[in-house]
Design a protein around this motif. Structure first.
Motif, PDB file in Angstrom:
ATOM      1  N   THR A 128      69.272  22.922 -69.261  1.00  0.00           N
ATOM      2  CA  THR A 128      70.634  24.353 -68.552  1.00  0.00           C
ATOM      3  C   THR A 128      70.832  24.563 -67.793  1.00  0.00           C
ATOM      4  O   THR A 128      71.602  25.304 -67.071  1.00  0.00           O
ATOM      5  N   THR A 129      70.420  23.323 -66.524  1.00  0.00           N
ATOM      6  CA  THR A 129      70.602  23.968 -64.970  1.00  0.00           C
ATOM      7  C   THR A 129      70.425  22.152 -64.382  1.00  0.00           C
ATOM      8  O   THR A 129      70.369  21.443 -65.200  1.00  0.00           O
TER       9      THR A 129
ATOM     10  N   THR B  37      61.622  12.965 -65.843  1.00  0.00           N
ATOM     11  CA  THR B  37      60.693  13.076 -65.786  1.00  0.00           C
ATOM     12  C   THR B  37      59.277  12.449 -66.186  1.00  0.00           C
ATOM     13  O   THR B  37      59.149  13.392 -67.698  1.00  0.00           O
TER      14      THR B  37
ATOM     15  N   GLY C 260      64.159  24.482 -65.741  1.00  0.00           N
ATOM     16  CA  GLY C 260      62.747  23.233 -66.021  1.00  0.00           C
ATOM     17  C   GLY C 260      61.322  24.474 -65.968  1.00  0.00           C
ATOM     18  O   GLY C 260      60.830  23.410 -66.365  1.00  0.00           O
ATOM     19  N   SER C 261      61.673  25.240 -66.092  1.00  0.00           N
ATOM     20  CA  SER C 261      60.293  26.299 -66.749  1.00  0.00           C
ATOM     21  C   SER C 261      59.727  25.932 -68.169  1.00  0.00           C
ATOM     22  O   SER C 261      59.502  25.968 -68.805  1.00  0.00           O
TER      23      SER C 261
HETATM   24  N1  LIG Z   1      59.476  18.713 -64.098  1.00  0.00           N
HETATM   25  C1  LIG Z   1      59.167  18.054 -63.329  1.00  0.00           C
HETATM   26  O1  LIG Z   1      59.723  17.603 -62.825  1.00  0.00           O
HETATM   27  C2  LIG Z   1      59.982  19.642 -62.161  1.00  0.00           C
HETATM   28  C3  LIG Z   1      61.282  19.468 -61.033  1.00  0.00           C
HETATM   29  C4  LIG Z   1      61.126  20.608 -60.451  1.00  0.00           C
HETATM   30  C5  LIG Z   1      61.148  21.714 -60.711  1.00  0.00           C
HETATM   31  N2  LIG Z   1      60.518  21.787 -61.563  1.00  0.00           N
HETATM   32  C6  LIG Z   1      60.035  23.154 -61.774  1.00  0.00           C
HETATM   33  O2  LIG Z   1      61.034  23.280 -62.658  1.00  0.00           O
HETATM   34  C7  LIG Z   1      60.982  25.386 -62.643  1.00  0.00           C
HETATM   35  C8  LIG Z   1      62.756  25.687 -61.892  1.00  0.00           C
HETATM   36  O3  LIG Z   1      63.500  25.309 -63.234  1.00  0.00           O
HETATM   37  P1  LIG Z   1      64.826  25.836 -62.816  1.00  0.00           P
HETATM   38  O4  LIG Z   1      65.171  25.752 -61.252  1.00  0.00           O
HETATM   39  O5  LIG Z   1      65.839  24.586 -63.504  1.00  0.00           O
HETATM   40  O6  LIG Z   1      64.770  27.683 -63.373  1.00  0.00           O
HETATM   41  P2  LIG Z   1      64.952  27.739 -64.648  1.00  0.00           P
HETATM   42  O7  LIG Z   1      63.914  27.407 -65.389  1.00  0.00           O
HETATM   43  O8  LIG Z   1      63.008  28.530 -63.991  1.00  0.00           O
HETATM   44  O9  LIG Z   1      65.567  29.212 -65.008  1.00  0.00           O
HETATM   45  C9  LIG Z   1      65.418  30.311 -64.464  1.00  0.00           C
HETATM   46  C10 LIG Z   1      66.340  31.455 -64.572  1.00  0.00           C
HETATM   47  O10 LIG Z   1      67.592  31.112 -64.810  1.00  0.00           O
HETATM   48  C11 LIG Z   1      68.058  31.252 -66.550  1.00  0.00           C
HETATM   49  N3  LIG Z   1      69.279  30.286 -66.873  1.00  0.00           N
HETATM   50  C12 LIG Z   1      68.512  28.915 -67.072  1.00  0.00           C
HETATM   51  N4  LIG Z   1      69.781  28.330 -67.451  1.00  0.00           N
HETATM   52  C13 LIG Z   1      70.379  29.196 -67.407  1.00  0.00           C
HETATM   53  C14 LIG Z   1      72.523  28.405 -67.547  1.00  0.00           C
HETATM   54  N5  LIG Z   1      72.543  28.240 -68.120  1.00  0.00           N
HETATM   55  N6  LIG Z   1      72.904  30.081 -67.844  1.00  0.00           N
HETATM   56  C15 LIG Z   1      72.346  31.889 -67.946  1.00  0.00           C
HETATM   57  N7  LIG Z   1      71.357  31.661 -67.315  1.00  0.00           N
HETATM   58  C16 LIG Z   1      69.915  30.713 -67.520  1.00  0.00           C
HETATM   59  C17 LIG Z   1      66.766  31.245 -66.970  1.00  0.00           C
HETATM   60  O11 LIG Z   1      67.133  31.546 -68.694  1.00  0.00           O
HETATM   61  C18 LIG Z   1      65.428  32.240 -66.375  1.00  0.00           C
HETATM   62  O12 LIG Z   1      65.946  33.299 -66.377  1.00  0.00           O
HETATM   63  C19 LIG Z   1      60.133  25.750 -61.329  1.00  0.00           C
HETATM   64  O13 LIG Z   1      59.032  26.471 -61.965  1.00  0.00           O
HETATM   65  C20 LIG Z   1      59.989  24.276 -61.212  1.00  0.00           C
HETATM   66  O14 LIG Z   1      59.023  23.964 -59.903  1.00  0.00           O
HETATM   67  C21 LIG Z   1      59.896  21.273 -62.639  1.00  0.00           C
END
Ligand SMILES: NC(=O)c1ccc[n+]([C@@H]2O[C@H](COP(=O)([O-])OP(=O)(O)OC[C@H]3O[C@@H](n4cnc5c(N)ncnc54)[C@H](O)[C@@H]3O)[C@@H](O)[C@H]2O)c1
Ligand SMILES: [Fe+2]
Length: 383
Positions: free
Chosen positions: A139-140, A148, A97-98
């Motif tokens: 990637t998550t 979204t 998400g980041s």
């Molecule tokens: N836009 C939306 O609709 C929405 C919805 C919910 C959350 N968010 C936001 O998204 C963010 C959270 O995103 P997230 O939970 O996906 O995590 P993230 O993007 O913050 O990543 C967290 C960590 O995981 C690592 N990582 C990610 N994918 C990986 C992979 N395949 N292999 C190894 N490491 C990996 C990243 O490098 C990072 O260090 C928050 O800021 C949250 O508020 C957005």
């Protein structure tokens, strides 16, 4: 009364789906890409799986990886400048998400430069132009940011995380490939999976829920209940199901809203840099218990999705309790923290957290109306 649904123009699913990206770039007539990712993903070769395809197709690009979790305003502003200097005409977001949210904000500000301060994008912003076209590659298996209309940015200076809601920000193409998620460590798969479960449960019970969003949320709850454990333990088929389920949840909640779990999770990200999914996992069952009486028969469906024996025939109060207990057991067994202490929260901050949660854009969607005092009591109960 009418309802609106907004989804990607095109979405690809399945292991290996990233191979569709060069074709999407060609048929849409793009000439140069600006890839938004993060340094961990670059260093571990995850971003490189996509850029290798661009290399093979002779498609020019540059990579911007200055994004950290709970992405700050500065990551967006630096990205806007780097995008302008790059001469690119398409964004490719590769990450959780980041990076996805940073990518959306870069795309929005590039075409709506009057919002360059970023803060003014909070809530429903009056942007006039669609963002630079985005191809989103998660990637998550969690946020569903790839489908979204929302993105979430952190104001580090003011210790605030703010949600931006803007149909102009939706990626035109989503590429949901579980192989892009397989390198995530178990704890990340659990946390992001609990984020997806929270989207599905909050979306199913939010004030704006209706028949079409219900379809997505119920399907997502059922699939996540049955697949997250195995996916976290490395089962490839379960990972495929999780990748799809989190996207399906996004198709729903993006259009109808969330609730108090997200409202209370965002301040925890802003104050303590808590991973978003971990914060949701701590809050989900306690907030469900708080909301139970305002959810009609909906928690029964959740209990059924979690395969609670006899849930379909229980008196409604017992069905509600069964749903809360099933979700609490599920998050506990996955090993997610259960208290705020474990993520570094300080008791003295709880009143400020409660005010921030009350003010959050997501809180208005909660099925039960809530006061600052009730939020403080909730935070205190799980401290
Ligand atoms: N836009 C939306 O609709 C929405 C919805 C919910 C959350 N968010 C936001 O998204 C963010 C959270 O995103 P997230 O939970 O996906 O995590 P993230 O993007 O913050 O990543 C967290 C960590 O995981 C690592 N990582 C990610 N994918 C990986 C992979 N395949 N292999 C190894 N490491 C990996 C990243 O490098 C990072 O260090 C928050 O800021 C949250 O508020 C957005
Ligand atoms: Fe979320």
């Amino acid at each position: 009364m009418s309802n609106r649904m907004i989804w990607n123009q095109t979405a690809h699913f399945g292991a290996g789906a990233i191979r569709e990206i060069p074709g999407e770039l060609a048929t849409r007539g793009f000439a140069r890409a600006f890839v938004v990712s993060d340094q961990v993903l670059v260093d571990t070769g995850v971003t490189g799986r996509v850029t290798a395809l661009l290399d093979a197709a002779g498609f020019p690009y540059e990579v911007y990886s200055d994004v950290t979790p709970n992405p700050p305003i500065e990551a967006v502003q630096k990205g806007v400048a780097a995008f302008a200097a790059s001469g690119a005409d398409v964004l490719i977001g590769i990450g959780g998400g980041s990076p996805q949210d940073t990518c959306k904000a870069i795309g929005i500000i590039t075409t709506n430069p009057e919002f360059a301060d970023v803060r003014s994008l909070e809530g429903v912003a009056a942007t006039k132009n669609p963002a630079v076209p985005i191809i989103a590659v998660p990637t998550t298996a969690g946020t569903a940011s790839e489908t979204t209309i929302n993105y979430v940015i952190t104001d580090v200076e003011r210790s605030r995380k703010f949600v931006c809601v803007d149909p102009h920000a939706i990626p035109v193409v989503a590429v949901v490939d579980s192989e892009m998620m397989s390198s995530a460590p178990r704890s990340l798969k659990v946390a992001t999976g609990l984020d997806a479960l929270t989207h599905a449960i909050e979306g199913y019970t939010t004030k704006g829920a209706w028949e079409l969003s219900d379809l997505f949320h119920l399907k997502a709850i059922t699939t996540i209940a049955q697949s997250l454990r195995a996916a976290a333990d490395g089962d490839a088929d379960a990972a495929d199901r999780m990748a799809l389920a989190q996207y399906i949840a996004g198709m729903g909640y993006s259009n109808v809203g969330l609730g108090l779990v997200h409202g209370m999770a965002h301040p925890l990200g802003a104050f303590y840099n808590a991973p978003h999914g971990v914060a949701n996992g701590i809050l989900l069952a306690p907030v469900m218990a708080f909301n139970a009486d305002a959810t009609g028969e909906r928690f029964r469906d959740i209990a059924v999705a979690f395969q609670v024996p006899g849930a379909a025939a229980l008196p409604v109060a017992e069905a509600r309790t069964a749903a809360v207990d099933a979700v609490a057991a599920f998050t506990r067994e996955l090993g997610n923290p259960t208290t705020l202490r474990e993520i570094g929260a300080k008791e003295a901050d709880l009143p400020a957290l409660a005010q921030a949660a009350f003010d959050d854009v997501c809180t208005g969607g909660n099925p039960r109306d809530v006061s600052v005092e009730q939020i403080l009591a909730l935070y205190t109960s799980i401290y």
